[in-house]
Write a protein that holds these residues in place. Structure first.
Motif, PDB file in Angstrom:
ATOM      1  N   UNK A   7      11.534   7.996  -4.461  1.00  0.00           N
ATOM      2  CA  UNK A   7      12.466   8.398  -3.404  1.00  0.00           C
ATOM      3  C   UNK A   7      11.811   8.265  -2.029  1.00  0.00           C
ATOM      4  N   UNK A   8      12.342   7.312  -1.242  1.00  0.00           N
ATOM      5  CA  UNK A   8      11.922   7.102   0.145  1.00  0.00           C
ATOM      6  C   UNK A   8      10.407   6.922   0.286  1.00  0.00           C
ATOM      7  N   UNK A   9       9.856   6.029  -0.533  1.00  0.00           N
ATOM      8  CA  UNK A   9       8.437   5.715  -0.420  1.00  0.00           C
ATOM      9  C   UNK A   9       8.163   4.969   0.886  1.00  0.00           C
ATOM     10  N   UNK A  10       7.169   5.435   1.623  1.00  0.00           N
ATOM     11  CA  UNK A  10       6.692   4.748   2.827  1.00  0.00           C
ATOM     12  C   UNK A  10       5.185   4.626   2.740  1.00  0.00           C
ATOM     13  N   UNK A  11       4.675   3.422   2.969  1.00  0.00           N
ATOM     14  CA  UNK A  11       3.242   3.158   2.933  1.00  0.00           C
ATOM     15  C   UNK A  11       2.874   2.381   4.187  1.00  0.00           C
ATOM     16  N   UNK A  12       1.795   2.787   4.843  1.00  0.00           N
ATOM     17  CA  UNK A  12       1.314   2.037   6.002  1.00  0.00           C
ATOM     18  C   UNK A  12      -0.203   1.999   5.985  1.00  0.00           C
ATOM     19  N   UNK A  20       8.851   0.663   3.500  1.00  0.00           N
ATOM     20  CA  UNK A  20       9.640   1.454   4.443  1.00  0.00           C
ATOM     21  C   UNK A  20      10.823   2.104   3.733  1.00  0.00           C
ATOM     22  N   UNK A  21      10.633   3.310   3.256  1.00  0.00           N
ATOM     23  CA  UNK A  21      11.734   4.096   2.714  1.00  0.00           C
ATOM     24  C   UNK A  21      12.339   3.541   1.446  1.00  0.00           C
ATOM     25  N   UNK A  39       3.814 -10.417   0.824  1.00  0.00           N
ATOM     26  CA  UNK A  39       3.869  -9.523   1.969  1.00  0.00           C
ATOM     27  C   UNK A  39       5.094  -8.643   2.023  1.00  0.00           C
ATOM     28  N   UNK A  40       5.924  -8.689   0.978  1.00  0.00           N
ATOM     29  CA  UNK A  40       7.163  -7.898   0.977  1.00  0.00           C
ATOM     30  C   UNK A  40       6.912  -6.417   0.722  1.00  0.00           C
ATOM     31  N   UNK A  41       5.747  -6.075   0.153  1.00  0.00           N
ATOM     32  CA  UNK A  41       5.436  -4.687  -0.146  1.00  0.00           C
ATOM     33  C   UNK A  41       5.395  -4.363  -1.624  1.00  0.00           C
ATOM     34  N   UNK A  42       5.435  -5.385  -2.462  1.00  0.00           N
ATOM     35  CA  UNK A  42       5.484  -5.162  -3.908  1.00  0.00           C
ATOM     36  C   UNK A  42       4.199  -4.526  -4.429  1.00  0.00           C
ATOM     37  N   UNK A 214      11.490  -3.105   2.774  1.00  0.00           N
ATOM     38  CA  UNK A 214      12.811  -2.479   2.668  1.00  0.00           C
ATOM     39  C   UNK A 214      13.626  -3.135   1.558  1.00  0.00           C
ATOM     40  N   UNK A 215      14.422  -2.329   0.858  1.00  0.00           N
ATOM     41  CA  UNK A 215      15.318  -2.883  -0.144  1.00  0.00           C
ATOM     42  C   UNK A 215      16.476  -3.584   0.551  1.00  0.00           C
ATOM     43  N   UNK A 216      16.728  -4.832   0.135  1.00  0.00           N
ATOM     44  CA  UNK A 216      17.816  -5.597   0.738  1.00  0.00           C
ATOM     45  C   UNK A 216      18.902  -5.974  -0.261  1.00  0.00           C
TER      46      UNK A 216
END
Length: 246
Positions: A7-12, A20-21, A39-42, A214-216
């Protein structure tokens, strides 16, 4: 909810956001593909779920598995709960034999639902090469070994990062067939990070597409006729930001 709930995972990393969320759900026994370009965040998502992100990473959101919440960064708790990661890189201990790699997996395992002998029976090629250094295995054999190590103990959810990357087509076909068989036999759930849309129907039941964290899109079925649409979303060629197929 049963299964995995993120739920609303954010990593930086410093000032650079990687996820992002992101919100997703993997039901018990289901396989979900997390799809996106490099680079999508997988990888950041899978590392967060495994508790294996670097301490320098900033992370927020919540993760539950089988209705149990987990603090970020707790690898041991996740292993004990049956969550196992097969990373994209450094999958095996190259200077140890196949048998020694599996024994290390057994030493970390909680329970004995799956044992070393089970893995060797599932993968006859690994049995043949059990005394070979893992670094001397082919890419496909290393992937099989990494999967085998992840299955030792009491896994209920496996996280696979780019399992088809760099492998020849016949090797990928064999891997996908083995994964389907073992998922059915063991009742496994899976979250598979994948950048090659061609293999999605063989790896997962449905797909979540992400772009820059982000999920698209969410494809609730995976059939050959859906692959062009998934590919277009991945490349940003589709104007539709939310694609949902029943």
């Amino acid at each position: 909810m049963s299964g995995l709930v993120l739920d609303h995972l954010a990593v930086s990393y410093g000032l650079r956001p990687a996820v992002r969320g992101l919100t997703l759900h993997v039901k018990a026994g289901e396989s979900v593909a997390l799809v996106g370009a490099n680079g999508a965040g997988k990888t950041s998502t899978l590392l967060a779920l495994a508790g294996a992100l670097k301490q320098s990473a900033r992370i927020s959101g919540t993760q539950t598995f089988e209705d149990r919440a987990f603090p970020w960064g707790d690898v041991r708790a996740r292993l004990a709960a049956g969550i196992s990661l097969v990373p994209e890189r450094e999958k095996v201990f190259a200077l140890l034999t196949v048998r020694e790699n599996l024994r290390i997996g057994a030493s970390r395992a909680v329970g004995d639902r799956v044992r070393v002998d089970d893995v060797l029976s599932w993968f006859p090629r690994l049995r043949e090469r059990r005394d070979t250094l893992a670094g001397n295995l082919s890419g496909g054999e290393q992937q099989m070994l990494a999967l085998g190590v992840s299955l030792i103990g009491t896994p209920r959810l496996i996280l696979l990062d780019e399992p088809t990357l760099g492998l020849a087509v016949p090797v990928i076909e064999e891997f996908c067939a083995s994964l389907r068989r073992l998922r059915a036999e063991l009742g496994l759930s899976a979250l598979v990070a994948e950048s090659d849309s061609n293999w999605l129907p063989h790896l997962a039941d449905r797909a979540v597409v992400i772009d820059r964290g982000r999920q698209v899109a969410d494809f609730r079925r995976l059939e050959e006729r859906d692959l062009d649409a998934i590919h277009d979303v991945m490349l940003g060629l589709s104007n539709t930001r939310e694609v949902s197929h029943a």
